[in-house]
Motif scaffolding. Sequence first.
Motif, PDB file in Angstrom:
ATOM      1  N   THR A   1     -20.774 -31.867  19.051  1.00 51.39           N
ATOM      2  CA  THR A   1     -19.697 -32.334  17.848  1.00 51.39           C
ATOM      3  C   THR A   1     -18.360 -31.546  18.421  1.00 51.39           C
ATOM      4  OG1 THR A   1     -21.392 -32.826  16.368  1.00 51.39           O
ATOM      5  CG2 THR A   1     -19.355 -32.125  15.376  1.00 51.39           C
ATOM      6  N   ALA A   2     -18.471 -30.314  18.503  1.00 49.63           N
ATOM      7  CA  ALA A   2     -17.270 -29.526  18.823  1.00 49.63           C
ATOM      8  C   ALA A   2     -16.405 -29.978  19.873  1.00 49.63           C
ATOM      9  CB  ALA A   2     -17.569 -27.968  19.286  1.00 49.63           C
ATOM     10  N   GLU A   3     -16.974 -30.575  21.132  1.00 53.42           N
ATOM     11  CA  GLU A   3     -16.331 -31.262  22.043  1.00 53.42           C
ATOM     12  C   GLU A   3     -15.631 -32.466  21.699  1.00 53.42           C
ATOM     13  OE1 GLU A   3     -17.219 -31.757  26.770  1.00 53.42           O
ATOM     14  OE2 GLU A   3     -18.755 -32.732  25.406  1.00 53.42           O
ATOM     15  N   ALA A   4     -16.362 -33.299  20.627  1.00 51.72           N
ATOM     16  CA  ALA A   4     -15.780 -34.325  20.213  1.00 51.72           C
ATOM     17  C   ALA A   4     -14.655 -34.109  19.293  1.00 51.72           C
ATOM     18  CB  ALA A   4     -16.883 -35.050  19.206  1.00 51.72           C
ATOM     19  N   ILE A   5     -14.677 -33.166  18.423  1.00 49.04           N
ATOM     20  CA  ILE A   5     -13.404 -32.717  17.482  1.00 49.04           C
ATOM     21  C   ILE A   5     -12.238 -32.216  18.652  1.00 49.04           C
ATOM     22  CG2 ILE A   5     -12.812 -30.767  16.143  1.00 49.04           C
ATOM     23  CD1 ILE A   5     -15.626 -30.526  15.142  1.00 49.04           C
TER      24      ILE A   5
ATOM     25  N   ALA B   1     -27.030 -39.526   7.129  1.00 43.91           N
ATOM     26  CA  ALA B   1     -25.901 -40.584   7.145  1.00 43.91           C
ATOM     27  C   ALA B   1     -24.561 -39.932   7.991  1.00 43.91           C
ATOM     28  CB  ALA B   1     -25.401 -41.222   5.953  1.00 43.91           C
ATOM     29  N   LEU B   2     -24.530 -38.423   7.678  1.00 44.10           N
ATOM     30  CA  LEU B   2     -23.359 -37.871   8.031  1.00 44.10           C
ATOM     31  C   LEU B   2     -23.814 -37.262   9.475  1.00 44.10           C
ATOM     32  CD1 LEU B   2     -20.826 -35.626   7.644  1.00 44.10           C
ATOM     33  CD2 LEU B   2     -22.707 -33.958   7.910  1.00 44.10           C
ATOM     34  N   LYS B   3     -24.890 -37.220   9.922  1.00 46.04           N
ATOM     35  CA  LYS B   3     -25.144 -36.840  11.178  1.00 46.04           C
ATOM     36  C   LYS B   3     -25.134 -38.308  12.145  1.00 46.04           C
ATOM     37  CE  LYS B   3     -28.654 -33.062  10.262  1.00 46.04           C
ATOM     38  NZ  LYS B   3     -29.983 -32.667  10.517  1.00 46.04           N
TER      39      LYS B   3
ATOM     40  N   GLY C   1     -14.979 -26.465   9.161  1.00 49.46           N
ATOM     41  CA  GLY C   1     -15.917 -25.285   8.691  1.00 49.46           C
ATOM     42  C   GLY C   1     -17.244 -25.486   7.864  1.00 49.46           C
ATOM     43  N   ASP C   2     -17.181 -26.700   7.546  1.00 47.46           N
ATOM     44  CA  ASP C   2     -18.350 -27.059   6.707  1.00 47.46           C
ATOM     45  C   ASP C   2     -19.606 -27.339   7.306  1.00 47.46           C
ATOM     46  OD1 ASP C   2     -16.767 -27.491   4.332  1.00 47.46           O
ATOM     47  OD2 ASP C   2     -16.466 -29.610   4.429  1.00 47.46           O
ATOM     48  N   ARG C   3     -20.664 -26.978   6.907  1.00 49.17           N
ATOM     49  CA  ARG C   3     -21.993 -27.155   7.540  1.00 49.17           C
ATOM     50  C   ARG C   3     -22.290 -28.711   7.081  1.00 49.17           C
ATOM     51  NH1 ARG C   3     -24.461 -22.802   9.500  1.00 49.17           N
ATOM     52  NH2 ARG C   3     -23.646 -20.833   9.020  1.00 49.17           N
ATOM     53  N   HIS C   4     -23.385 -29.126   7.605  1.00 50.12           N
ATOM     54  CA  HIS C   4     -23.843 -30.317   7.402  1.00 50.12           C
ATOM     55  C   HIS C   4     -24.058 -30.816   6.155  1.00 50.12           C
ATOM     56  CE1 HIS C   4     -25.272 -31.158  11.862  1.00 50.12           C
ATOM     57  NE2 HIS C   4     -23.841 -31.328  11.699  1.00 50.12           N
TER      58      HIS C   4
ATOM     59  N   GLN D   1     -15.912 -41.754  10.937  1.00 45.32           N
ATOM     60  CA  GLN D   1     -16.073 -40.936  11.809  1.00 45.32           C
ATOM     61  C   GLN D   1     -15.042 -39.706  11.639  1.00 45.32           C
ATOM     62  OE1 GLN D   1     -15.571 -43.749  14.985  1.00 45.32           O
ATOM     63  NE2 GLN D   1     -18.057 -43.925  15.310  1.00 45.32           N
ATOM     64  N   ILE D   2     -13.936 -40.261  11.372  1.00 45.67           N
ATOM     65  CA  ILE D   2     -12.823 -39.269  11.232  1.00 45.67           C
ATOM     66  C   ILE D   2     -13.087 -38.167  10.125  1.00 45.67           C
ATOM     67  CG2 ILE D   2     -10.266 -38.840  10.664  1.00 45.67           C
ATOM     68  CD1 ILE D   2      -9.766 -41.323  12.046  1.00 45.67           C
ATOM     69  N   GLU D   3     -13.700 -38.817   9.029  1.00 44.28           N
ATOM     70  CA  GLU D   3     -13.923 -37.939   8.074  1.00 44.28           C
ATOM     71  C   GLU D   3     -15.073 -37.027   8.093  1.00 44.28           C
ATOM     72  OE1 GLU D   3     -12.778 -40.910   4.173  1.00 44.28           O
ATOM     73  OE2 GLU D   3     -14.760 -40.550   4.668  1.00 44.28           O
ATOM     74  N   ALA D   4     -15.934 -37.587   9.029  1.00 46.62           N
ATOM     75  CA  ALA D   4     -17.095 -36.661   9.282  1.00 46.62           C
ATOM     76  C   ALA D   4     -16.823 -35.523  10.180  1.00 46.62           C
ATOM     77  CB  ALA D   4     -18.375 -37.161   9.800  1.00 46.62           C
ATOM     78  N   LEU D   5     -15.793 -35.894  11.000  1.00 50.95           N
ATOM     79  CA  LEU D   5     -15.406 -34.792  12.096  1.00 50.95           C
ATOM     80  C   LEU D   5     -14.523 -33.693  11.494  1.00 50.95           C
ATOM     81  CD1 LEU D   5     -14.679 -37.044  15.227  1.00 50.95           C
ATOM     82  CD2 LEU D   5     -16.658 -35.243  15.079  1.00 50.95           C
ATOM     83  N   GLN D   6     -13.768 -34.173  10.563  1.00 52.01           N
ATOM     84  CA  GLN D   6     -12.724 -33.488   9.864  1.00 52.01           C
ATOM     85  C   GLN D   6     -13.489 -32.366   8.915  1.00 52.01           C
ATOM     86  OE1 GLN D   6     -10.430 -36.294   7.828  1.00 52.01           O
ATOM     87  NE2 GLN D   6      -8.507 -36.077   9.181  1.00 52.01           N
ATOM     88  N   CYS D   7     -14.409 -32.593   8.380  1.00 48.26           N
ATOM     89  CA  CYS D   7     -15.465 -31.714   7.509  1.00 48.26           C
ATOM     90  C   CYS D   7     -15.922 -30.438   8.484  1.00 48.26           C
ATOM     91  CB  CYS D   7     -16.382 -32.508   6.665  1.00 48.26           C
ATOM     92  SG  CYS D   7     -15.895 -33.511   5.531  1.00 48.26           S
ATOM     93  N   ILE D   8     -16.696 -31.033   9.565  1.00 43.98           N
ATOM     94  CA  ILE D   8     -16.877 -29.980  10.524  1.00 43.98           C
ATOM     95  C   ILE D   8     -15.784 -29.231  11.056  1.00 43.98           C
ATOM     96  CG2 ILE D   8     -18.305 -29.749  12.377  1.00 43.98           C
ATOM     97  CD1 ILE D   8     -19.868 -30.834  10.128  1.00 43.98           C
TER      98      ILE D   8
END
Length: 203
Positions: free
Chosen positions: A190-194, A173-175, A157-160, A147-154
């Motif tokens: 996702t922005a709120e989660a970050i 899987a990312l979603k 600024g990375d797109r899905h 979860q941390i890795e996925a949030l860090q990527c977004i």
Amino acid sequence: MAIQVAIDSALDMLGAISPKGYYIGVHIRVAAPLMTFNTYDRDWVDHYTQQAFALRDPTTAWGFSQVGSVRWSEMGIPDPFGIMDQAAQFGLRYGATVSFGEITSRTIGSIARDDREFTDEEINSAEKIIQRLHVFTEPSESLTTAQIEALQCIAAGDRHAAAAAKLGISESALKARLSSARRRLMARTTAEAIQRAKDFRLL
């Protein structure tokens, strides 16, 4: 999903005893709540915001200095800006405030009506409901590495598609990882989660 149903049910019960609405700041940390629930009239909310009353509000001051519940008429907190008199002009003539939780993660809620003081029974009910909301919305103390890795990527600024490629997983899987992070952090986006993950020092 079950947590959201429980929250919605609690808010419905609170609304039933608060004819002029309610405001709840849940798990307030460093002056910012994890989430808010507000059914006050829009005119009052706009006036309150325009006048920057939040940090001068006697109900907030009481909520940070006490734990329990109190009628507004019995708070005994100075109100040099006349906030409570102005609230009455918008129909919030009678109210009660509830405060619960540790000072580092305090939940403060107020209920209002325009016809009479709240009864002891109504205030006790509101106190129990707000305490339940505090428990239901307890922030997560951890996220999984995925979860941390996925949030860090977004967050970077990375797109899905790019984030999925970077992590060597499928876009679905990312979603799924982002969705599970949102649920754990009780975030709608996702922005709120970050932002919440940053606030909780999980990112």
